[in-house]
Design a protein around this motif. Structure first.
Motif, PDB file in Angstrom:
ATOM      1  N   VAL A   1      30.765  14.346 -22.732  1.00 28.73           N
ATOM      2  CA  VAL A   1      32.173  14.380 -23.133  1.00 28.73           C
ATOM      3  C   VAL A   1      32.822  13.008 -22.911  1.00 28.73           C
ATOM      4  O   VAL A   1      33.488  12.471 -23.796  1.00 28.73           O
ATOM      5  N   ALA A   2      32.600  12.439 -21.721  1.00 27.98           N
ATOM      6  CA  ALA A   2      33.230  11.154 -21.411  1.00 27.98           C
ATOM      7  C   ALA A   2      32.778  10.080 -22.406  1.00 27.98           C
ATOM      8  O   ALA A   2      33.592   9.334 -22.958  1.00 27.98           O
ATOM      9  N   LEU A   3      31.474  10.041 -22.648  1.00 26.40           N
ATOM     10  CA  LEU A   3      30.939   9.030 -23.554  1.00 26.40           C
ATOM     11  C   LEU A   3      31.476   9.250 -24.967  1.00 26.40           C
ATOM     12  O   LEU A   3      31.882   8.303 -25.652  1.00 26.40           O
ATOM     13  N   LEU A   4      31.503  10.518 -25.376  1.00 26.65           N
ATOM     14  CA  LEU A   4      31.970  10.839 -26.726  1.00 26.65           C
ATOM     15  C   LEU A   4      33.433  10.437 -26.908  1.00 26.65           C
ATOM     16  O   LEU A   4      33.782   9.774 -27.889  1.00 26.65           O
ATOM     17  N   VAL A   5      34.271  10.837 -25.948  1.00 27.46           N
ATOM     18  CA  VAL A   5      35.694  10.532 -26.072  1.00 27.46           C
ATOM     19  C   VAL A   5      35.892   9.017 -26.114  1.00 27.46           C
ATOM     20  O   VAL A   5      36.576   8.482 -26.994  1.00 27.46           O
ATOM     21  N   ALA A   6      35.257   8.305 -25.172  1.00 28.35           N
ATOM     22  CA  ALA A   6      35.461   6.860 -25.110  1.00 28.35           C
ATOM     23  C   ALA A   6      34.970   6.169 -26.377  1.00 28.35           C
ATOM     24  O   ALA A   6      35.674   5.352 -26.964  1.00 28.35           O
ATOM     25  N   LEU A   7      33.772   6.535 -26.828  1.00 27.38           N
ATOM     26  CA  LEU A   7      33.219   5.902 -28.032  1.00 27.38           C
ATOM     27  C   LEU A   7      34.095   6.175 -29.247  1.00 27.38           C
ATOM     28  O   LEU A   7      34.370   5.280 -30.047  1.00 27.38           O
ATOM     29  N   SER A   8      34.527   7.437 -29.393  1.00 26.15           N
ATOM     30  CA  SER A   8      35.313   7.789 -30.579  1.00 26.15           C
ATOM     31  C   SER A   8      36.651   7.072 -30.557  1.00 26.15           C
ATOM     32  O   SER A   8      37.077   6.505 -31.562  1.00 26.15           O
ATOM     33  N   VAL A   9      37.319   7.112 -29.409  1.00 22.90           N
ATOM     34  CA  VAL A   9      38.653   6.517 -29.316  1.00 22.90           C
ATOM     35  C   VAL A   9      38.574   5.005 -29.554  1.00 22.90           C
ATOM     36  O   VAL A   9      39.381   4.432 -30.281  1.00 22.90           O
ATOM     37  N   TYR A  10      37.561   4.375 -28.959  1.00 21.23           N
ATOM     38  CA  TYR A  10      37.408   2.923 -29.080  1.00 21.23           C
ATOM     39  C   TYR A  10      37.060   2.543 -30.521  1.00 21.23           C
ATOM     40  O   TYR A  10      37.699   1.684 -31.131  1.00 21.23           O
ATOM     41  N   THR A  11      36.051   3.198 -31.083  1.00 23.33           N
ATOM     42  CA  THR A  11      35.624   2.854 -32.432  1.00 23.33           C
ATOM     43  C   THR A  11      36.700   3.197 -33.461  1.00 23.33           C
ATOM     44  O   THR A  11      36.855   2.485 -34.454  1.00 23.33           O
ATOM     45  N   ALA A  12      37.454   4.276 -33.200  1.00 23.72           N
ATOM     46  CA  ALA A  12      38.505   4.673 -34.141  1.00 23.72           C
ATOM     47  C   ALA A  12      39.516   3.551 -34.328  1.00 23.72           C
ATOM     48  O   ALA A  12      40.040   3.359 -35.424  1.00 23.72           O
ATOM     49  N   ALA A  13      39.778   2.805 -33.252  1.00 21.85           N
ATOM     50  CA  ALA A  13      40.746   1.704 -33.368  1.00 21.85           C
ATOM     51  C   ALA A  13      40.248   0.677 -34.384  1.00 21.85           C
ATOM     52  O   ALA A  13      41.029   0.161 -35.184  1.00 21.85           O
ATOM     53  N   PHE A  14      38.951   0.405 -34.376  1.00 17.48           N
ATOM     54  CA  PHE A  14      38.393  -0.572 -35.321  1.00 17.48           C
ATOM     55  C   PHE A  14      38.328   0.018 -36.734  1.00 17.48           C
ATOM     56  O   PHE A  14      38.583  -0.670 -37.715  1.00 17.48           O
ATOM     57  N   ILE A  15      37.960   1.306 -36.810  1.00 19.49           N
ATOM     58  CA  ILE A  15      37.903   1.944 -38.130  1.00 19.49           C
ATOM     59  C   ILE A  15      39.297   1.963 -38.745  1.00 19.49           C
ATOM     60  O   ILE A  15      39.467   1.712 -39.942  1.00 19.49           O
ATOM     61  N   ALA A  16      40.307   2.224 -37.906  1.00 23.53           N
ATOM     62  CA  ALA A  16      41.677   2.249 -38.418  1.00 23.53           C
ATOM     63  C   ALA A  16      42.030   0.894 -39.039  1.00 23.53           C
ATOM     64  O   ALA A  16      42.643   0.837 -40.108  1.00 23.53           O
ATOM     65  N   GLU A  17      41.637  -0.176 -38.378  1.00 23.83           N
ATOM     66  CA  GLU A  17      41.900  -1.500 -38.925  1.00 23.83           C
ATOM     67  C   GLU A  17      41.159  -1.702 -40.251  1.00 23.83           C
ATOM     68  O   GLU A  17      41.692  -2.315 -41.181  1.00 23.83           O
ATOM     69  N   ALA A  18      39.934  -1.189 -40.318  1.00 25.24           N
ATOM     70  CA  ALA A  18      39.168  -1.310 -41.566  1.00 25.24           C
ATOM     71  C   ALA A  18      39.872  -0.557 -42.686  1.00 25.24           C
ATOM     72  O   ALA A  18      39.990  -1.057 -43.814  1.00 25.24           O
ATOM     73  N   VAL A  19      40.350   0.648 -42.371  1.00 26.10           N
ATOM     74  CA  VAL A  19      41.033   1.462 -43.379  1.00 26.10           C
ATOM     75  C   VAL A  19      42.298   0.746 -43.842  1.00 26.10           C
ATOM     76  O   VAL A  19      42.578   0.637 -45.038  1.00 26.10           O
ATOM     77  N   ARG A  20      43.049   0.227 -42.868  1.00 26.11           N
ATOM     78  CA  ARG A  20      44.282  -0.479 -43.223  1.00 26.11           C
ATOM     79  C   ARG A  20      43.975  -1.666 -44.146  1.00 26.11           C
ATOM     80  O   ARG A  20      44.572  -1.822 -45.200  1.00 26.11           O
ATOM     81  N   SER A  21      42.998  -2.468 -43.734  1.00 27.89           N
ATOM     82  CA  SER A  21      42.732  -3.659 -44.544  1.00 27.89           C
ATOM     83  C   SER A  21      42.213  -3.257 -45.919  1.00 27.89           C
ATOM     84  O   SER A  21      42.509  -3.915 -46.905  1.00 27.89           O
TER      85      SER A  21
END
Lengths: 263, 561, 400
Positions: free
Chosen positions: C269-289
């Protein structure tokens, strides 16, 4: 045409709605933030009338025609297109946009779709026309603009002039009653300007209502019913082409014509 | 004609004044309309309904007001979605509900952060008992009590001034490069010279009239001199000093050994002299560097003879000994070891200092390596190109953790018997190779972005490959990719936390270990510790990303006009 | 040649050491020799070092008994299994966390990325705060935070947080009901399959009808009904006829721990939450751009043709934005997979933790284990970038 437009606008709408007025602008103002771009624009365009709008850059001419299909929102005054007043009503806006075609300076073709798909997109999704019919119409207009053989290519494979002709055909596919041209030739190489102007001239000859922002004064002379000169967000002068070019009234018009005709 | 002329307004053509926009479309109201709710009428209706439902929930179902409002907003959102499915034009609540939702989130966010860090925080706790008095707030006493350790690790206390000086030079050096065009350079220089005197007196007062006092003086004095140079020259000088002299100074300050860096002063000084001065300085500098490379070459020859001697080839052994005897003098400390400080083992390094050491060494080593790899990848020599591609793709394809594991367990195997190097050096090599691959890709982007005409123009001027790269291509390419380099550095900086896996105690590990100390076992201590580390990292990374975006924007406008 | 007419002779040759072709050959030979020499030196040292330490090289150790337990294994595994099984279990655990992480990160990232472009200032500010916060904090810190500060301090099994006696949360993990199906589920399943098939056919039919008559059919709405609504109805119906078609194995507290049900370990759970939350920030930037890369003129052209905002998004913006987004997205997926190796810090049994960590410690087969582990990640990366290159080539062919 009623002469008391600016005095009693409400009445005049009632009287003009059924007559042959395509576009009616009454006391239109527009601001970008604090900047006053359109100042008290009063203008009516008859059905079948060909209007050329010219003026220095930043004079508000593009903004003016972009207000007609509400790509820009005006903040004061009334704009009535084919009897429908432009308000926040989404339905009205859609209706008006279906009746008003627009051609952009930078073509704005959809690069991920073929030429044919560019042309059929709106008929399919807006007019809900059967596909075969939409394609037939598209081919008809591609033939009119003389590039039927490019139908299956992508826009990026065409020259600028060809792209702009596709853009015109794309608008015509919706069977518009009014065509707006926003500097259609200013992004083109000189040798391609004429192929686009030819299409526009033939459209005009068929009686399409046209409003055209352009610096092609030759086009204005031969085709336009009326030339409008704008500066600083105002309509400074308007007249039939012959008197407009030979005998401009206003100082600024003279100055402007002096600058562009000497080139 | 009359038809046309009739359409005139209240002013003569060309005399209409600029009027202010109508109030509902400008100012605060206009801003709200443009950025929050498109229609005040719809917003009013929606807010009224939401508040009514909240009131019912609060009084009838005994909910807390904010919970009630949240429930109301979500309920209405579902209603709005249903309306939207049936009659899209009637679904007017969307934007207002979104605004309300965002306001609730903002409230919880602000209340949470301020509550934890300020209102409920314990400021002066001495141990876990103190912390436990307010378990819902931060326990800042923990940070206060351990602060020095978090910064310096176990670096001996009397020697910490070396770390201070080291980081001050770093900060000032970077600041000077970024803000070259800063105002009032001469006055600043005068202030710095004044500071030199004050520092010297202060150091004398502390009874430190030795190397330490001289160093404290020398740093501001040098900067003062540099500030008197014209800004482009100053940028270049500081850049060169930071890139070349600073690593040596770092080694001296942090480990304490001066003797080790002595042999390297020759080439570094040579390079700096050659880059800064005129024609004569250039030949002197080149001579110095040439001498150094000659010595290296001779040392290599000596080493090869030594190897051959080991294999029993006659005579060469004595030749190798001869080489050793002569070159040993050069590689020795030149009797300058008196300048050394107390030696501090790298296993005493830790905390933020170690994090900075790893990150900065990583970037400093990866930049030149990355440039070479990028040039190799774009070269038209197939063998060189293939080797570079393989190198780059290998390091980019594996996680840093595995690289560190490899550095830790395999580097010792790579070396001949008896040669070892410590854990920190292994990590540094691993990090440097890893980031060099990423750097290479960034630089390659810059090389590709350069118009072909630049390469052709360089050729047409008759420059050879190295000159055209050094004078024309690289200066431009590297300038374009400054944002990319900074972004790589941000990634590297965050990744330094991974060195903990091979037993190095970096900043995060230091705090993490600290909070496990039995005297600080309180529920709010881990939150406090992680928040502190997060805040420090965030400030560094966010600052760098702002800088990189600033450069990007400047470059964009530079390209357009 | 004197009269300036070119003859058939080849141009005069330069001295060989000034001929760029010779030079390049020599440089390459030197480079190759240097690399080979260094490589040979390293290999030679490694072999002699291994010999001295008494390590036999080779992959025989893979069939030795590992002798340690792994807290999460999707294939049968016990302490008596071999190092080969350890490798497999670790690999599967890595792929599991990567796959689940990719799904969550994508969903979160797209939501945040779209919110970032919202015309609502509050929403876009919230999204900006999210992105700037999470991507500027080291991932490891986030993993440790979720594990040590959030999950580990949870109460023990006896004081579990209890959701309706069905879901339990404590410091040993998240206990979910394990679904079990009986015969009464068969009709539900049949209807579900029929719904999916029906929706596909409905989609085809509606396309044909649009082509023929221009009429649009709300496929999404009816498809959702057919795939979700109808099976739910049958489910309820079957519950009345023959009892519930599904039985849930619910976790029960027996003694000091829970038994039964489905356990998700806190490390996951800890690894999943951290990985998803962290990577989502970068994916969000990709989507925006990606969305911002589509010029505003495209939207205007569609609007000017009378196309409504929703179909404009679907037909014009998204297809173009995806071309920018997909390469960046793939990159982020790769990063997430590689970052899942941070599992070793909280002892989630991924490939690095159980194989490069525990197994290497026990066997000392450093070279083989490091090579195998790196080869796995390298394969994943290279295959993905090969697919990406193919995709990019195809896209550029289509669009020109």
């Amino acid at each position: 045409m009623s002469t008391e437009v600016s005095e009693t606008p409400r009445e005049s709408i009632a009287s003009t709605a059924s007559t042959n007025v395509a576009v009616q602008m009454i006391g239109v103002h527009k601001w970008y933030g604090q900047f006053h771009v359109l100042k008290d624009i009063n203008l009516s365009v008859h059905r079948g009338e060909r209007i050329v709008i010219c003026g220095p850059s930043g004079s508000g001419k593009s903004t003016l025609i972009r207000c007609i299909n509400r790509l820009e929102e005006h903040q004061q005054g009334q704009i009535i297109v084919e009897g429908n007043e432009l308000t926040n009503d989404v339905k009205k806006i859609d209706e008006i946009r279906r009746e008003v075609g627009m051609v952009f300076q930078h073509f704005n073709l959809f690069p991920h779709l073929t030429v044919l798909e560019n042309l059929t997109l709106a008929p399919l999704w807006v007019r809900k026309v059967p596909k075969a019919e939409a394609e037939a119409t598209a081919m008809k207009y591609l033939e009119r603009v003389k590039i039927p053989e490019q139908a299956l290519k992508f826009p990026g494979q065409l020259s600028g002039g060809q792209q702009q002709r596709v853009a015109i055909a794309r608008s015509l596919c919706m069977n518009p009653r009014i065509m707006l041209f926003d500097e259609p030739t200013s992004a083109l190489d000189p040798e391609m300007i004429n192929e686009v102007l030819d299409v526009m001239v033939s459209l005009a000859e068929e009686g399409m209502t046209m409003m055209c922002v352009t610096h092609e004064m030759g086009f204005a002379r031969t085709v336009a019913d009326r030339v409008i000169f704008m500066d600083g967000g105002e309509i400074i002068e308007q007249n039939e082409p012959e008197p407009f070019f030979s005998n401009p009234q206003h100082e600024r018009t003279k100055e402007f014509l002096g600058q562009i005709l000497h080139h | 004609m009359s038809d046309i002329q009739a359409e005139v307004g209240a002013y003569d053509p060309g005399t209409h004044p600029d009027l202010p926009p109508p109030p509902a479309t400008a100012g605060i109201l206009g801003w709200i309309k443009h950025n929050l709710v498109p229609s005040f009428e719809h917003a009013g209706i929606t807010a009224a309904i939401a508040i009514a439902i909240t009131a019912v929930l609060v009084f009838a179902a005994d909910m807390a007001p904010l919970v009630g409002l949240t429930v109301a907003v979500f309920g209405l959102a579902i209603v709005n979605a249903i309306i939207k499915a049936i009659a899209p034009d009637r679904a007017i609540m969307g934007q207002t509900l979104l605004t309300l939702f965002a306001m609730i989130v903002f409230y919880f966010l602000l209340a949470g952060v301020i509550g934890f860090t300020i209102i409920d925080a314990v400021w002066d706790a001495k141990d876990k008992v103190g912390c436990a008095t307010s378990p819902d707030g931060a326990c800042w006493g923990f940070i206060g009590a351990r602060f020095e350790q978090f910064m310096y690790g176990f670096f001996p206390e009397p020697e910490r001034w070396r770390v201070d000086l080291w980081s001050i030079i770093l900060t000032v050096g970077i600041a000077a490069i970024i803000f070259t065009d800063g105002p009032r350079r001469q006055p600043t220089a005068l202030v710095l010279f004044g500071a030199t005197v004050v520092l010297y007196v202060w150091q004398l007062g502390l009874g430190n009239p030795d190397v330490r006092a001289v160093l404290w003086m020398a740093a501001p004095a040098a900067l003062g001199v540099l500030l008197l140079l014209p800004s482009e020259q100053m940028r270049k000088a500081i850049g060169l000093l930071m890139l070349l002299a600073y690593p040596l100074a770092s080694f001296w300050l942090l480990s304490g050994s001066f003797g080790f860096i002595v042999p390297f002063i020759l080439p570094v000084a040579g390079l700096i002299i050659a880059s800064l001065g005129g024609d004569r300085a250039r030949s002197v500098g080149t001579l110095m560097m040439g001498l150094f490379f000659l010595i290296i070459a001779l040392s290599l020859v000596g080493a090869i003879f030594g190897l051959l001697g080991n294999w029993g080839v006659p005579l060469v052994d004595s030749i190798a000994d001869g080489f050793d005897a002569v070159l040993g003098i050069y590689w020795g400390d030149w009797g300058l070891d008196g300048l050394s400080f107390t030696y501090v083992e790298t296993d005493k390094w830790g905390g933020l200092m170690l994090t900075l050491v790893v990150a900065i060494t990583g970037i400093a080593a990866s930049l030149p390596l990355g440039v070479l790899l990028a040039l190799g990848r774009r070269s038209n020599m197939p063998v060189v190109k293939t080797m570079c591609v393989m190198f780059i793709e290998f390091w980019r394809g594996v996680p840093l953790i595995t690289v560190l594991f490899m550095a830790s367990v395999m580097f010792p195997l790579f070396l001949p018997e008896g040669v070892t190097f410590n854990q920190l050096l292994r990590a540094l090599i691993g990090v440097a190779l890893f980031s060099a691959a990423y750097m290479a890709e960034v630089v390659r982007g810059g090389l590709q972005a350069l118009p072909k005409g630049q390469f052709e123009a360089a050729d047409a001027l008759g420059l050879n490959y190295f000159k055209s790269m050094r004078l024309i291509v690289l200066p431009q390419a590297l300038k374009i990719v400054i944002p990319g380099i900074v972004n790589t550095f941000i990634g590297l900086f965050k990744d330094t936390t991974l060195v903990a896996i091979i037993g190095l105690i970096d900043f995060l590990a230091q705090v993490d270990t600290g909070m496990r100390d039995s005297s600080w076992l309180a529920p709010n201590v881990p939150y406090t510790g992680y928040l502190f580390v997060a805040a420090v990292f965030w400030i560094f990374c966010y600052g760098m990303s702002r800088y990189s975006r600033g450069v990007e924007r400047r470059l964009e406008t530079g390209h357009k006009r | 040649m004197a009269n300036g007419i070119p003859t058939g002779a080849t141009p005069a040759r330069a001295v060989w050491w000034r001929d760029p072709r010779w030079r390049s050959l020599i440089y390459q030979a030197i480079a190759l020799a240097a690399v080979v020499a260094v490589g040979w030196y390293l290999v030679d040292n490694t072999l002699s070092n291994m010999e001295r330490r008494g390590i036999t090289s080779g992959f025989d150790f893979l069939s030795n008994t590992a002798g340690f337990d792994i807290i999460q294994a999707l294939v049968p595994y016990s302490a008596t299994s071999t190092y080969g099984s350890v490798f497999l279990v670790g690999l599967i655990n890595t792929l599991l966390i990567a796959a689940v992480g990719v799904v969550f990160a994508t969903m979160l990232g797209f939501i945040i990325g779209v919110a970032r472009l919202s015309s609502n200032w509050l929403i876009s500010t919230l999204a900006t705060i999210y992105i700037e916060t999470f991507r500027n904090i080291p991932l490891l810190l986030q993993i440790l935070f979720w594990y040590h500060a959030v999950l580990k301090p949870l109460p023990g099994p006896r004081e579990s947080i209890n959701f309706l006696d069905v879901i339990f949360v404590n410091n040993r993990g998240l206990y979910l009901p394990l679904p079990g199906f009986n015969q009464a589920f068969l009709p539900v399943f049949v209807v579900l399959v029929a719904g999916i098939v029906g929706t596909i056919m409905l989609r085809r039919w509606s396309r044909k009808r649009q082509a023929a008559t221009g009429q649009l059919f709300p496929v999404v709405r009816w498809g959702l009904f057919a795939i979700l609504g109808l099976p739910a109805l049958v489910f309820v119906l079957m519950s009345f006829i023959s009892g519930p078609p599904m039985e849930f194995g619910i976790a029960k507290l027996t003694g000091f721990n829970f038994e039964g049900g489905m356990v998700v370990i806190p490390e996951f759970v800890a690894l999943l939450v951290a990985l998803s939350v962290y990577t989502a920030a970068f994916i969000a930037e990709a989507v925006r751009s990606g969305i911002q890369a589509v010029s505003h003129g495209q939207t205007e052209a569609a609007y000017a043709l009378g196309v409504r905002p929703a179909p404009t998004m679907k037909l014009i913006i998204i297809p173009q934005a995806m071309r920018v987004i997909i390469p960046q997205l793939t990159n982020q997926y790769l990063n997430l997979t590689k970052n899942s190796s941070l599992a070793v810090f909280i002892a989630y049994p991924d490939l690095v933790a159980v194989f490069m960590g525990t197994s290497l410690n026990q066997t000392g087969q450093a070279v083989e284990i490091v090579a195998m582990t790196m080869a796995i990640y390298l394969t994943i990366s290279l295959v993905t970038s090969a697919v990406m290159n193919w995709y990019n080539a195809r896209i550029s062919l289509v669009e020109r």
